[in-house]
Design an enzyme around this catalytic site. Sequence first.
Site, PDB file in Angstrom:
ATOM      1  N   ASP A  90     -98.340  19.585  57.204  1.00 16.11           N
ATOM      2  CA  ASP A  90     -99.537  19.849  58.017  1.00 16.11           C
ATOM      3  C   ASP A  90     -99.257  20.906  59.082  1.00 16.11           C
ATOM      4  OD1 ASP A  90    -101.973  18.584  57.516  1.00 16.11           O
ATOM      5  OD2 ASP A  90    -101.288  16.661  58.296  1.00 16.11           O
ATOM      6  N   LYS A  96    -106.833  15.132  47.858  1.00 14.27           N
ATOM      7  CA  LYS A  96    -105.459  15.649  47.911  1.00 14.27           C
ATOM      8  C   LYS A  96    -104.658  15.145  46.712  1.00 14.27           C
ATOM      9  CE  LYS A  96    -105.638  16.167  52.895  1.00 14.27           C
ATOM     10  NZ  LYS A  96    -105.510  15.522  54.199  1.00 14.27           N
ATOM     11  N   GLN A 145    -102.656  11.096  57.388  1.00 13.80           N
ATOM     12  CA  GLN A 145    -104.066  11.456  57.499  1.00 13.80           C
ATOM     13  C   GLN A 145    -104.596  11.081  58.884  1.00 13.80           C
ATOM     14  OE1 GLN A 145    -105.776  13.198  55.205  1.00 13.80           O
ATOM     15  NE2 GLN A 145    -107.623  13.195  56.460  1.00 13.80           N
TER      16      GLN A 145
HETATM   17  N1  GUN Z   1    -107.906  14.970  59.116  1.00 12.70           N
HETATM   18  C1  GUN Z   1    -108.784  16.001  59.130  1.00 12.70           C
HETATM   19  N2  GUN Z   1    -108.147  17.161  58.896  1.00 12.70           N
HETATM   20  C2  GUN Z   1    -106.852  16.871  58.712  1.00 12.70           C
HETATM   21  C3  GUN Z   1    -105.703  17.649  58.415  1.00 12.70           C
HETATM   22  O1  GUN Z   1    -105.734  18.871  58.274  1.00 12.70           O
HETATM   23  N3  GUN Z   1    -104.531  16.959  58.286  1.00 12.70           N
HETATM   24  C4  GUN Z   1    -104.472  15.621  58.462  1.00 12.70           C
HETATM   25  N4  GUN Z   1    -103.285  15.041  58.344  1.00 12.70           N
HETATM   26  N5  GUN Z   1    -105.508  14.866  58.735  1.00 12.70           N
HETATM   27  C5  GUN Z   1    -106.698  15.484  58.861  1.00 12.70           C
END
Ligand code: GUN
Length: 293
Positions: free
Chosen positions: A119, A52, A96
């Site tokens: 998200d 990211k 996360q």
């Molecule tokens: N962990 C796995 N997929 C995701 C996601 O789409 N967003 C977040 N914040 N954590 C994750």
Amino acid sequence: MKLISGKTIAADIRETLRQRIESLKEAEKRLPKLSVILVGDDPASATYVRNKERACAQTGILSETIRMSKDTTQQALLDVIYRLNADDTVDGILVQLPLPAHIEASEVLMAIEPGKDVDGFHPVNVGKMMTGMQALLPCTPKGVIRMLEAAGYDDLSGMRATVIGRSNIVGKPVAQLLLAKHATVTTVHSHTARIAEVCAEADIVVAAIGRPKLIGADWIKEGAIVIDVGINRDEHGKLCGDVDFEQVKDKAEAISPVPGGVGPMTIAMLLENTLEAYAEHEKGGRGHGSAAV
Ligand code: GUN
């Protein structure tokens, strides 16, 4: 068979975003910023977060990662979120997942200002999505829909879609977004009877169940469109989806691969959501999350 390459579609989207940020730079405007919070030292999460950061840098989005120890208290995490909510230079906040077991994830996600919830997990954004209001949409489901659109499947009127899996992050929102595209949607899961037969009736199958190569040729109708959200390891440790690609590829009209399918779209949608949150923020409103008053 048409290959729906998320990798190519995502690269196009990222290039468009990069150019938009380039024009902001030229106009000497404030730049969008994403703050990511990583709690603990789960190696998979650390890799996702690094990807990211890299994607933000390449697009021109400012980013910071706040790393917290796995023993962090829920209150300490909430305090960081409150600080980021109040920080006018921050447009997007992402915590996360998964979080350590002693932290209540729902409490944490609800603490994020909905207008910064890139998200799309906050109940305000989920509720807006359910009722067809403008909202920050969850990245993977949004990416699935964009792949269908890019492959030429825009209006899904008269089509039957089956979503395999019912998670809050993928299955449920994908079903909702397909419904908004006028598909007739069925969700199947581990408790569904005759699951393969139900899937074999679908014109569109979205697989998000997390079981390597579970979906074989007998699950898929001739000429169906198949989007594979699964990211698994096969018996040789090789990355694979929920769909047995080799079995299904000649039966499907269109299919997305793993890797190179939904994965790259998720990151592209996160970047796009950050820019969307930024645009709302710049408009002077309180963003997508603000109730109309
Ligand atoms: N962990 C796995 N997929 C995701 C996601 O789409 N967003 C977040 N914040 N954590 C994750």
